[in-house]
Design an enzyme around this catalytic site. Structure first.
Site, PDB file in Angstrom:
ATOM      1  N   ASP A  24      35.400  36.178  42.001  1.00  0.00           N
ATOM      2  CA  ASP A  24      36.301  36.523  43.080  1.00  0.00           C
ATOM      3  C   ASP A  24      35.771  37.846  43.649  1.00  0.00           C
ATOM      4  O   ASP A  24      35.095  38.593  42.923  1.00  0.00           O
ATOM      5  CB  ASP A  24      37.700  36.704  42.472  1.00  0.00           C
ATOM      6  CG  ASP A  24      38.615  37.446  43.399  1.00  0.00           C
ATOM      7  OD1 ASP A  24      38.780  37.000  44.531  1.00  0.00           O
ATOM      8  OD2 ASP A  24      39.148  38.493  42.986  1.00  0.00           O
ATOM      9  N   ASP A  26      37.425  40.477  46.359  1.00  0.00           N
ATOM     10  CA  ASP A  26      38.326  41.618  46.477  1.00  0.00           C
ATOM     11  C   ASP A  26      39.133  41.785  45.181  1.00  0.00           C
ATOM     12  O   ASP A  26      39.737  40.836  44.698  1.00  0.00           O
ATOM     13  CB  ASP A  26      39.272  41.418  47.664  1.00  0.00           C
ATOM     14  CG  ASP A  26      39.870  42.724  48.107  1.00  0.00           C
ATOM     15  OD1 ASP A  26      39.256  43.400  48.941  1.00  0.00           O
ATOM     16  OD2 ASP A  26      40.950  43.084  47.587  1.00  0.00           O
TER      17      ASP A  26
HETATM   18  N1  PLP Z   1      42.820  37.051  52.365  1.00  0.00           N
HETATM   19  C1  PLP Z   1      42.479  38.138  53.081  1.00  0.00           C
HETATM   20  C2  PLP Z   1      42.768  38.175  54.526  1.00  0.00           C
HETATM   21  C3  PLP Z   1      41.859  39.207  52.487  1.00  0.00           C
HETATM   22  O1  PLP Z   1      41.489  40.287  53.224  1.00  0.00           O
HETATM   23  C4  PLP Z   1      41.615  39.151  51.105  1.00  0.00           C
HETATM   24  C5  PLP Z   1      40.972  40.260  50.453  1.00  0.00           C
HETATM   25  O2  PLP Z   1      40.464  41.189  51.090  1.00  0.00           O
HETATM   26  C6  PLP Z   1      41.978  37.995  50.401  1.00  0.00           C
HETATM   27  C7  PLP Z   1      42.565  36.974  51.053  1.00  0.00           C
HETATM   28  C8  PLP Z   1      41.681  37.832  48.947  1.00  0.00           C
HETATM   29  O3  PLP Z   1      40.296  37.710  48.793  1.00  0.00           O
HETATM   30  P1  PLP Z   1      39.660  37.432  47.346  1.00  0.00           P
HETATM   31  O4  PLP Z   1      39.845  35.985  47.051  1.00  0.00           O
HETATM   32  O5  PLP Z   1      38.221  37.845  47.505  1.00  0.00           O
HETATM   33  O6  PLP Z   1      40.386  38.322  46.414  1.00  0.00           O
HETATM   34 CA    CA Z   2      40.919  38.911  44.362  1.00  0.00          CA
END
Ligand code: PLP
Ligand code: CA
Length: 293
Positions: A24, A26
Protein backbone atom coordinates in the site's frame (compact mmCIF):
# COMPACT_ATOMS: atom_id res chain seq x y z
CA UNK A 1 -1.13 -13.95 14.01
CA UNK A 2 -0.18 -10.43 15.06
CA UNK A 3 3.52 -11.22 15.46
CA UNK A 4 5.42 -8.06 16.34
CA UNK A 5 8.53 -7.64 14.13
CA UNK A 6 10.79 -6.00 16.65
CA UNK A 7 14.32 -7.30 16.25
CA UNK A 8 16.57 -7.30 13.20
CA UNK A 9 16.59 -11.12 13.24
CA UNK A 10 12.77 -11.15 13.05
CA UNK A 11 12.78 -8.62 10.24
CA UNK A 12 15.44 -10.55 8.27
CA UNK A 13 13.47 -13.78 8.66
CA UNK A 14 10.37 -11.95 7.37
CA UNK A 15 12.22 -10.75 4.26
CA UNK A 16 13.67 -14.21 3.61
CA UNK A 17 10.23 -15.81 3.84
CA UNK A 18 8.68 -13.97 0.86
CA UNK A 19 9.58 -13.33 -2.80
CA UNK A 20 6.88 -10.77 -3.57
CA UNK A 21 6.00 -7.69 -1.54
CA UNK A 22 2.77 -5.80 -2.24
CA UNK A 23 2.82 -2.29 -0.83
CA UNK A 24 0.00 0.00 0.00
CA UNK A 25 1.42 3.50 -0.59
CA UNK A 26 -0.05 6.26 1.57
CA UNK A 27 0.54 5.44 5.24
CA UNK A 28 3.28 2.88 4.45
CA UNK A 29 5.77 4.60 2.14
CA UNK A 30 4.69 8.19 2.60
CA UNK A 31 2.08 10.46 4.07
CA UNK A 32 0.94 12.85 1.35
CA UNK A 33 4.14 14.57 0.21
CA UNK A 34 6.36 13.33 3.07
CA UNK A 35 8.35 10.09 2.61
CA UNK A 36 8.81 8.18 5.87
CA UNK A 37 12.35 7.80 7.24
CA UNK A 38 14.22 4.72 6.07
CA UNK A 39 11.75 3.80 3.30
CA UNK A 40 14.04 4.42 0.27
CA UNK A 41 16.78 2.37 1.97
CA UNK A 42 14.34 -0.42 2.91
CA UNK A 43 13.07 -0.58 -0.71
CA UNK A 44 16.65 -0.79 -1.96
CA UNK A 45 17.34 -3.61 0.50
CA UNK A 46 14.42 -5.63 -0.91
CA UNK A 47 15.52 -5.02 -4.49
CA UNK A 48 19.13 -5.92 -3.67
CA UNK A 49 17.86 -9.28 -2.41
CA UNK A 50 16.06 -9.84 -5.73
CA UNK A 51 12.56 -9.39 -4.27
CA UNK A 52 9.68 -8.28 -6.49
CA UNK A 53 7.73 -5.26 -5.34
CA UNK A 54 4.32 -3.96 -6.38
CA UNK A 55 2.53 -0.79 -5.34
CA UNK A 56 -1.21 -1.14 -4.78
CA UNK A 57 -2.96 2.15 -4.05
CA UNK A 58 -6.60 3.15 -3.73
CA UNK A 59 -5.75 6.73 -4.65
CA UNK A 60 -7.53 7.32 -7.99
CA UNK A 61 -6.52 10.95 -8.39
CA UNK A 62 -3.22 10.20 -10.13
CA UNK A 63 -2.39 8.11 -13.19
CA UNK A 64 0.38 5.50 -12.97
CA UNK A 65 2.63 7.95 -14.89
CA UNK A 66 1.95 10.59 -12.24
CA UNK A 67 2.74 8.07 -9.47
CA UNK A 68 6.07 7.35 -11.17
CA UNK A 69 6.90 11.05 -10.99
CA UNK A 70 6.11 10.97 -7.28
CA UNK A 71 8.41 7.97 -6.74
CA UNK A 72 11.12 9.73 -8.75
CA UNK A 73 10.79 12.84 -6.58
CA UNK A 74 11.40 10.64 -3.54
CA UNK A 75 14.38 8.88 -5.20
CA UNK A 76 12.62 5.53 -4.96
CA UNK A 77 12.78 3.17 -7.95
CA UNK A 78 9.48 2.08 -9.48
CA UNK A 79 8.27 1.07 -12.92
CA UNK A 80 4.84 1.54 -14.43
CA UNK A 81 4.36 -2.25 -14.46
CA UNK A 82 4.76 -2.29 -10.67
CA UNK A 83 2.03 0.27 -9.99
CA UNK A 84 -1.58 -0.87 -9.57
CA UNK A 85 -3.98 1.95 -8.72
CA UNK A 86 -7.75 2.02 -8.40
CA UNK A 87 -7.96 4.29 -11.48
CA UNK A 88 -5.93 1.81 -13.54
CA UNK A 89 -8.01 -1.08 -12.18
CA UNK A 90 -11.18 0.78 -13.20
CA UNK A 91 -9.93 1.37 -16.75
CA UNK A 92 -8.78 -2.23 -17.04
CA UNK A 93 -12.14 -3.53 -15.73
CA UNK A 94 -14.09 -1.44 -18.25
CA UNK A 95 -11.90 -2.61 -21.11
CA UNK A 96 -11.31 -6.28 -20.31
CA UNK A 97 -14.27 -7.34 -18.18
CA UNK A 98 -17.09 -5.14 -19.49
CA UNK A 99 -15.59 -4.90 -23.00
CA UNK A 100 -16.83 -1.31 -22.97
CA UNK A 101 -18.06 -0.48 -26.48
CA UNK A 102 -16.18 2.06 -28.60
CA UNK A 103 -19.35 4.03 -29.38
CA UNK A 104 -19.94 4.69 -25.65
CA UNK A 105 -18.20 7.02 -23.23
CA UNK A 106 -17.75 7.26 -19.46
CA UNK A 107 -19.05 10.12 -17.31
CA UNK A 108 -16.52 10.82 -14.54
CA UNK A 109 -16.98 12.31 -11.10
CA UNK A 110 -13.29 12.29 -10.24
CA UNK A 111 -9.90 13.64 -11.15
CA UNK A 112 -7.18 13.38 -13.79
CA UNK A 113 -6.02 9.89 -12.77
CA UNK A 114 -9.27 8.33 -13.93
CA UNK A 115 -9.48 10.28 -17.18
CA UNK A 116 -5.83 9.55 -18.06
CA UNK A 117 -6.07 5.81 -17.33
CA UNK A 118 -9.30 5.52 -19.37
CA UNK A 119 -7.62 7.36 -22.26
CA UNK A 120 -4.63 4.99 -22.02
CA UNK A 121 -7.07 2.09 -22.59
CA UNK A 122 -8.67 3.97 -25.51
CA UNK A 123 -11.88 4.70 -23.58
CA UNK A 124 -13.58 8.05 -24.20
CA UNK A 125 -14.78 10.05 -21.22
CA UNK A 126 -16.50 13.28 -20.25
CA UNK A 127 -17.09 15.17 -17.00
CA UNK A 128 -14.18 14.97 -14.55
CA UNK A 129 -12.13 18.03 -13.81
CA UNK A 130 -13.33 19.91 -16.87
CA UNK A 131 -16.95 19.60 -15.78
CA UNK A 132 -17.73 22.75 -13.86
CA UNK A 133 -21.39 21.77 -13.68
CA UNK A 134 -24.51 23.35 -15.09
CA UNK A 135 -26.02 26.64 -14.02
CA UNK A 136 -28.85 26.38 -11.55
CA UNK A 137 -31.69 26.50 -14.04
CA UNK A 138 -30.26 24.07 -16.60
CA UNK A 139 -31.79 20.63 -16.92
CA UNK A 140 -29.34 17.77 -17.53
CA UNK A 141 -29.33 17.27 -21.30
CA UNK A 142 -29.79 13.70 -22.51
CA UNK A 143 -26.52 12.05 -23.53
CA UNK A 144 -27.20 8.50 -24.64
CA UNK A 145 -23.50 7.94 -25.41
CA UNK A 146 -22.79 7.69 -21.66
CA UNK A 147 -22.56 3.95 -20.99
CA UNK A 148 -20.92 4.09 -17.56
CA UNK A 149 -20.56 6.46 -14.63
CA UNK A 150 -17.27 6.23 -12.72
CA UNK A 151 -16.97 7.91 -9.31
CA UNK A 152 -13.70 8.50 -7.47
CA UNK A 153 -12.34 11.23 -5.25
CA UNK A 154 -13.32 14.62 -6.71
CA UNK A 155 -12.30 17.74 -4.80
CA UNK A 156 -14.52 19.84 -7.12
CA UNK A 157 -17.63 17.71 -6.71
CA UNK A 158 -20.93 19.60 -6.89
CA UNK A 159 -24.68 19.02 -7.04
CA UNK A 160 -24.93 19.33 -10.81
CA UNK A 161 -22.32 16.61 -11.31
CA UNK A 162 -24.43 14.38 -9.10
CA UNK A 163 -27.54 15.33 -11.12
CA UNK A 164 -25.76 14.32 -14.33
CA UNK A 165 -24.45 11.04 -12.93
CA UNK A 166 -27.88 10.14 -11.55
CA UNK A 167 -29.62 11.08 -14.79
CA UNK A 168 -27.33 8.92 -16.94
CA UNK A 169 -27.60 5.99 -14.53
CA UNK A 170 -31.39 6.11 -14.46
CA UNK A 171 -32.18 7.10 -18.06
CA UNK A 172 -29.49 5.34 -20.11
CA UNK A 173 -30.32 1.66 -20.39
CA UNK A 174 -27.52 -0.61 -19.14
CA UNK A 175 -25.43 2.30 -17.83
CA UNK A 176 -22.80 0.82 -15.44
CA UNK A 177 -22.23 2.35 -12.02
CA UNK A 178 -18.57 1.98 -10.99
CA UNK A 179 -16.77 3.32 -7.92
CA UNK A 180 -12.96 3.40 -7.95
CA UNK A 181 -12.61 2.72 -4.21
CA UNK A 182 -14.76 3.09 -1.15
CA UNK A 183 -12.33 4.57 1.41
CA UNK A 184 -14.58 6.61 3.70
CA UNK A 185 -11.72 9.03 4.44
CA UNK A 186 -8.11 9.58 3.46
CA UNK A 187 -5.23 11.33 5.25
CA UNK A 188 -4.97 15.03 4.46
CA UNK A 189 -3.29 18.00 6.14
CA UNK A 190 -2.48 16.09 9.31
CA UNK A 191 -6.07 14.86 9.69
CA UNK A 192 -8.66 13.19 7.47
CA UNK A 193 -10.91 14.41 4.66
CA UNK A 194 -13.89 12.57 3.08
CA UNK A 195 -12.67 9.89 0.62
CA UNK A 196 -14.06 8.42 -2.58
CA UNK A 197 -16.61 6.30 -0.68
CA UNK A 198 -18.06 9.48 0.76
CA UNK A 199 -18.15 11.11 -2.68
CA UNK A 200 -20.07 8.12 -4.11
CA UNK A 201 -22.49 7.83 -1.16
CA UNK A 202 -25.10 10.37 -2.41
CA UNK A 203 -25.53 8.46 -5.68
CA UNK A 204 -25.83 5.15 -3.82
CA UNK A 205 -28.55 6.76 -1.67
CA UNK A 206 -30.31 8.35 -4.65
CA UNK A 207 -30.33 5.10 -6.64
CA UNK A 208 -31.15 2.97 -3.59
CA UNK A 209 -28.63 0.35 -4.70
CA UNK A 210 -24.97 -0.59 -4.51
CA UNK A 211 -22.54 0.17 -7.36
CA UNK A 212 -22.17 -2.53 -10.03
CA UNK A 213 -18.47 -2.66 -9.19
CA UNK A 214 -16.02 -1.22 -6.66
CA UNK A 215 -12.44 -1.73 -7.83
CA UNK A 216 -10.03 -0.68 -5.05
CA UNK A 217 -8.85 -2.66 -2.03
CA UNK A 218 -10.26 -4.79 -0.39
CA UNK A 219 -11.81 -6.04 -3.69
CA UNK A 220 -9.68 -8.80 -5.22
CA UNK A 221 -9.44 -7.37 -8.73
CA UNK A 222 -6.04 -5.69 -8.34
CA UNK A 223 -4.61 -8.90 -6.91
CA UNK A 224 -6.13 -10.87 -9.78
CA UNK A 225 -4.57 -8.41 -12.24
CA UNK A 226 -1.15 -8.82 -10.59
CA UNK A 227 -1.50 -12.63 -10.60
CA UNK A 228 -2.68 -12.67 -14.22
CA UNK A 229 0.29 -10.58 -15.29
CA UNK A 230 3.04 -12.06 -13.10
CA UNK A 231 1.83 -15.48 -11.89
CA UNK A 232 2.94 -15.06 -8.27
CA UNK A 233 2.81 -17.79 -5.64
CA UNK A 234 0.43 -16.56 -2.87
CA UNK A 235 2.48 -18.43 -0.25
CA UNK A 236 5.52 -16.35 -1.20
CA UNK A 237 3.62 -13.06 -1.31
CA UNK A 238 2.89 -10.62 1.51
CA UNK A 239 0.67 -7.52 1.60
CA UNK A 240 1.94 -4.55 3.61
CA UNK A 241 -0.56 -1.84 4.58
CA UNK A 242 -1.75 0.59 7.22
CA UNK A 243 -5.53 0.27 6.99
CA UNK A 244 -7.42 -2.78 8.23
CA UNK A 245 -10.63 -2.54 6.18
CA UNK A 246 -8.78 -1.94 2.88
CA UNK A 247 -5.17 -3.22 2.83
CA UNK A 248 -5.27 -6.00 5.38
CA UNK A 249 -8.69 -7.25 4.24
CA UNK A 250 -7.38 -7.20 0.67
CA UNK A 251 -4.51 -9.47 1.69
CA UNK A 252 -6.74 -11.74 3.76
CA UNK A 253 -9.30 -11.98 0.91
CA UNK A 254 -6.48 -13.14 -1.37
CA UNK A 255 -5.18 -15.71 1.14
CA UNK A 256 -1.95 -13.75 1.67
CA UNK A 257 0.07 -13.13 4.80
CA UNK A 258 -0.17 -9.49 5.83
CA UNK A 259 1.93 -6.91 7.66
CA UNK A 260 0.24 -3.92 9.27
CA UNK A 261 2.49 -0.90 9.87
CA UNK A 262 1.58 1.75 12.40
CA UNK A 263 2.66 4.81 10.37
CA UNK A 264 -0.82 5.37 8.93
CA UNK A 265 -4.45 5.02 9.86
CA UNK A 266 -4.48 2.05 12.23
CA UNK A 267 -3.29 2.60 15.80
CA UNK A 268 -1.69 -0.11 17.91
CA UNK A 269 -4.72 -0.05 20.25
CA UNK A 270 -7.14 -0.63 17.34
CA UNK A 271 -5.02 -3.42 15.91
CA UNK A 272 -4.62 -5.24 19.22
CA UNK A 273 -8.17 -4.59 20.47
CA UNK A 274 -10.12 -7.82 21.17
CA UNK A 275 -12.98 -6.33 19.09
CA UNK A 276 -10.75 -6.11 15.98
CA UNK A 277 -11.70 -8.94 13.64
CA UNK A 278 -9.21 -8.02 10.87
CA UNK A 279 -5.98 -9.44 12.20
CA UNK A 280 -2.75 -9.11 10.24
CA UNK A 281 -0.12 -11.84 10.37
CA UNK A 282 2.52 -9.34 11.51
CA UNK A 283 2.77 -5.76 12.65
CA UNK A 284 5.60 -3.31 13.15
CA UNK A 285 6.01 0.38 13.90
CA UNK A 286 7.29 1.53 10.51
CA UNK A 287 8.30 -0.11 7.24
CA UNK A 288 11.39 2.14 7.30
CA UNK A 289 12.61 0.07 10.29
CA UNK A 290 13.75 -2.56 7.78
CA UNK A 291 16.67 -0.24 7.01
CA UNK A 292 17.78 -0.19 10.68
CA UNK A 293 21.09 -1.95 11.34
N1 PLP B 1 -7.81 8.01 -1.95
C1 PLP B 1 -7.20 9.21 -2.05
C2 PLP B 1 -7.86 10.29 -2.80
C3 PLP B 1 -5.97 9.42 -1.49
O1 PLP B 1 -5.35 10.62 -1.62
C4 PLP B 1 -5.38 8.37 -0.77
C5 PLP B 1 -4.09 8.57 -0.16
O2 PLP B 1 -3.40 9.57 -0.39
C6 PLP B 1 -6.04 7.14 -0.69
C7 PLP B 1 -7.24 6.99 -1.29
C8 PLP B 1 -5.44 5.96 -0.01
O3 PLP B 1 -4.35 5.52 -0.77
P1 PLP B 1 -3.54 4.20 -0.35
O4 PLP B 1 -4.34 3.03 -0.79
O5 PLP B 1 -2.22 4.35 -1.07
O6 PLP B 1 -3.37 4.29 1.12
CA1 CA C 1 -2.86 3.35 3.04
Amino acid sequence: MLDYLKTKAERDAFIDKYDNFLFDCDGVLWEGTHMFDGVPEAMELLRSKGKRVFFVTNNSTKSREAFLQKFKGFNVKATKEEVFSSAFATASYLKHVLKFPEDKKVYIIGMAGIKDELAAEGIRSCGGEEDTGLTDNDAVPDDKEVGAVVIGLDTQVNYKKYAKAFTYLTRNEGCHFIVTNEDSTYPQHGGFYPGAGSIAAPIITALGRRPDAVLGKPAPNMLEAIYAEYGLDPKKTVMIGDRLNTDIEFGLNGGLDTLCVLTGITTKDELLSPSNKVKSTYYMDSFGDFSNP
